[in-house]
Design a protein around this motif. Structure first.
Motif, PDB file in Angstrom:
ATOM      1  N   ARG A   1       0.821  -1.220   0.000  1.00 19.13           N
ATOM      2  CA  ARG A   1       0.000   0.000   0.000  1.00 19.13           C
ATOM      3  C   ARG A   1       0.847   1.259   0.000  1.00 19.13           C
ATOM      4  N   ARG A   2       2.167   1.092   0.000  1.00 22.61           N
ATOM      5  CA  ARG A   2       3.082   2.236  -0.010  1.00 22.61           C
ATOM      6  C   ARG A   2       2.746   3.224   1.112  1.00 22.61           C
ATOM      7  N   ILE A   3       2.709   2.681   2.304  1.00 23.94           N
ATOM      8  CA  ILE A   3       2.398   3.493   3.479  1.00 23.94           C
ATOM      9  C   ILE A   3       3.700   4.069   4.044  1.00 23.94           C
ATOM     10  N   PRO A   4       3.739   5.377   4.258  1.00 20.98           N
ATOM     11  CA  PRO A   4       4.974   5.991   4.759  1.00 20.98           C
ATOM     12  C   PRO A   4       5.163   5.747   6.256  1.00 20.98           C
ATOM     13  N   ILE A   5       6.309   5.234   6.627  1.00 22.96           N
ATOM     14  CA  ILE A   5       6.589   4.894   8.025  1.00 22.96           C
ATOM     15  C   ILE A   5       8.021   5.301   8.351  1.00 22.96           C
ATOM     16  N   THR A   6       8.225   5.750   9.586  1.00 14.76           N
ATOM     17  CA  THR A   6       9.584   5.898  10.099  1.00 14.76           C
ATOM     18  C   THR A   6       9.716   4.943  11.281  1.00 14.76           C
ATOM     19  N   ALA A   7      10.725   4.066  11.236  1.00 15.38           N
ATOM     20  CA  ALA A   7      10.926   3.101  12.325  1.00 15.38           C
ATOM     21  C   ALA A   7      12.120   3.533  13.174  1.00 15.38           C
ATOM     22  N   PHE A   8      11.938   3.480  14.487  1.00 14.77           N
ATOM     23  CA  PHE A   8      13.039   3.758  15.409  1.00 14.77           C
ATOM     24  C   PHE A   8      13.452   2.420  16.024  1.00 14.77           C
ATOM     25  N   ALA A   9      14.571   1.884  15.505  1.00 12.45           N
ATOM     26  CA  ALA A   9      14.991   0.530  15.855  1.00 12.45           C
ATOM     27  C   ALA A   9      15.862   0.536  17.105  1.00 12.45           C
ATOM     28  N   MET A  10      15.584  -0.396  18.021  1.00  6.19           N
ATOM     29  CA  MET A  10      16.369  -0.538  19.247  1.00  6.19           C
ATOM     30  C   MET A  10      17.069  -1.900  19.175  1.00  6.19           C
ATOM     31  N   ARG A  11      18.398  -1.901  19.271  1.00  2.00           N
ATOM     32  CA  ARG A  11      19.176  -3.120  19.000  1.00  2.00           C
ATOM     33  C   ARG A  11      18.693  -4.335  19.783  1.00  2.00           C
ATOM     34  N   ASP A  12      18.538  -4.191  21.106  1.00  5.02           N
ATOM     35  CA  ASP A  12      18.199  -5.363  21.905  1.00  5.02           C
ATOM     36  C   ASP A  12      16.839  -5.945  21.541  1.00  5.02           C
ATOM     37  N   ALA A  13      15.930  -5.093  21.065  1.00  5.75           N
ATOM     38  CA  ALA A  13      14.634  -5.594  20.610  1.00  5.75           C
ATOM     39  C   ALA A  13      14.800  -6.322  19.283  1.00  5.75           C
ATOM     40  N   VAL A  14      15.477  -5.675  18.354  1.00  7.85           N
ATOM     41  CA  VAL A  14      15.642  -6.262  17.019  1.00  7.85           C
ATOM     42  C   VAL A  14      16.336  -7.619  17.127  1.00  7.85           C
ATOM     43  N   GLU A  15      17.337  -7.685  18.020  1.00  4.95           N
ATOM     44  CA  GLU A  15      18.113  -8.924  18.147  1.00  4.95           C
ATOM     45  C   GLU A  15      17.537  -9.870  19.206  1.00  4.95           C
TER      46      GLU A  15
END
Ligand code: ZN
Length: 291
Positions: free
Chosen positions: A113-127
């Motif tokens: 749907r080409r929805i615009p998003i900005t993600a704020f990634a936190m290392r311990d969560a991602v990993e």
């Protein structure tokens, strides 16, 4: 569900933020001030784009019209703190934090749907180190794709920005310790994704002047807060008394279980209320003033 409009390629998104400054001392922001746009001042450096990477169709999301965004005066030397975008147009901005739950259905929705998003990634969560936020219920895809999930998001047009390594309350840390959290996160993102964050979101919205100094030294151009949070079920929890979406609102979601379903509900709700979804990076660039 109607499809979002596909928009033309925007002008270069140089994130030169020069903002007002109601230079309020940057103490706490546990509850971001409604309608606030910026506190302290601008970074003097023009940086490269933080926006969604260019695709054959250009970055997704509504772009600001000429003169739409109130330009603001710059002052000082620290990154501005922004919790909403100064526009009267019915446009809001979606941001999503942490990265515990990695639901592939969410990536498909954003891409299709080409929805615009900005993600704020936190290392311990991602990993998937430590314990996920239990508020969303049991996770099905916790840490499933690690950074590969964020590479997919980025390919879908999502800007991946900085949210620390370990999600501490920064107000309890020295400037050096804050710097390790912020610069460390930027280094991990650069190593894993090949892009350097220029936006930063402090965990819990907690920051102080040392945070702004540390962020600046890590190449951050602006500190982003929010005006409303999105709860499980797509319910919007407003931080303003009138409980309504307002032009320029920045909404905060989390990578939680059932995200794909909740996100669909949220986007439909926003569109039903006559709001469009904006390209945050393009709007931030439009807030800049000449040096
Ligand atoms: Zn967070």
């Amino acid at each position: 569900m109607r499809a979002l409009k596909i928009l033309p390629r925007p002008a270069a998104v140089a994130c030169v933020l020069a903002l007002v400054a109601a230079c309020s001392p940057a103490e706490t922001a546990s509850v971001p001030r409604p309608g606030a746009t910026a506190t302290s001042s601008p970074s003097t450096s023009a940086s490269t784009s933080t926006g969604p990477r260019t695709t054959p169709h250009g970055p997704p999301g509504e772009q600001p019209r000429t003169g739409e965004v109130r330009r603001v005066q710059r002052s000082g030397g620290l990154p501005p703190v922004i919790s909403s975008i100064p526009t009267r147009r019915k446009v809001v901005f979606l941001t999503i934090d942490d990265g515990w739950e990695q639901d592939p259905g969410f990536v498909e929705q954003v891409r299709d749907r080409r929805i615009p998003i900005t993600a704020f990634a936190m290392r311990d969560a991602v990993e998937a180190k430590g314990t996920p936020d239990p508020a969303g219920g049991p996770g099905k895809y916790v840490g499933a794709g690690k950074w590969g999930y964020f590479r997919q998001l980025r390919s879908a047009g999502v800007a991946i920005e900085n949210h620390t390594l370990t999600h501490p309350n920064l107000r309890l840390l020295s400037q050096d310790a804050q710097r390790r959290e912020i610069c460390g996160s930027s280094q991990v993102i650069r190593k894993e994704l090949g892009t350097r964050p220029t936006l930063f979101r402090p965990p819990f919205g907690n920051y102080n002047t040392d945070t702004l100094r540390a962020a600046k030294s890590c190449g951050i151009d602006a500190v982003l807060l929010w005006t409303a949070t999105v709860q499980p079920g797509g319910k919007i929890a407003y931080q303003v008394p009138d409980k309504r979406l307002r032009p320029g609102d920045i909404l905060l979601l989390h990578f939680r279980p059932n995200l794909a379903r909740d996100f669909r509900i949220l986007v439909e709700k926003i569109e039903r209320r006559g709001f469009e979804l904006g390209n945050l990076q393009a709007y931030l660039a439009a807030m800049a003033v000449d040096r």
